[in-house]
Design a protein around this motif. Structure first.
Motif, short mmCIF file in Angstrom:
data_model
loop_
_atom_site.label_atom_id
_atom_site.label_comp_id
_atom_site.label_asym_id
_atom_site.label_seq_id
_atom_site.Cartn_x
_atom_site.Cartn_y
_atom_site.Cartn_z
N UNK A 189 -4.87 19.43 66.97
CA UNK A 189 -4.90 18.23 67.83
C UNK A 189 -3.59 17.44 67.87
N UNK A 190 -2.84 17.38 66.77
CA UNK A 190 -1.59 16.61 66.76
C UNK A 190 -0.42 17.50 67.17
N UNK A 191 0.54 16.92 67.88
CA UNK A 191 1.68 17.64 68.43
C UNK A 191 2.57 18.21 67.33
N UNK A 192 2.88 19.50 67.43
CA UNK A 192 3.84 20.19 66.54
C UNK A 192 3.49 20.11 65.06
N UNK A 193 2.22 20.11 64.71
CA UNK A 193 1.83 20.02 63.30
C UNK A 193 1.02 21.22 62.82
#
Length: 70
Positions: free
Chosen positions: A5-9
């Motif tokens: 869900x979180x960007x680039x993680x």
């Protein structure tokens, strides 16, 4: 990287390092990155599908993160 869900993680499946030349142009950088990503895909994707590559959590610290405008 796997999507979360979180960007680039997401966890990494593969990565490569690249020494950024000081005088590189955008088209040259784009070409280099395309070649690197193509080689990673060719080498890693079949192994990932076969189950022999396991995603690893990212270990980059806040200190190592960089930001670039669009």
């Amino acid at each position: 990287m796997l999507l979360v869900p979180r960007m680039d993680e997401g966890p990494l499946i593969a990565y490569s390092e690249y020494d950024l030349p000081s005088a590189i142009t955008t088209p040259e950088l784009t070409g280099d990155l395309i070649e690197i990503s193509n080689a990673l895909l060719e080498r890693t994707l079949p192994r990932y599908i076969a189950g022999s590559v396991k995603p690893q959590p990212q270990t980059i610290t806040k200190r190592e993160v960089s930001y670039s405008r669009k």
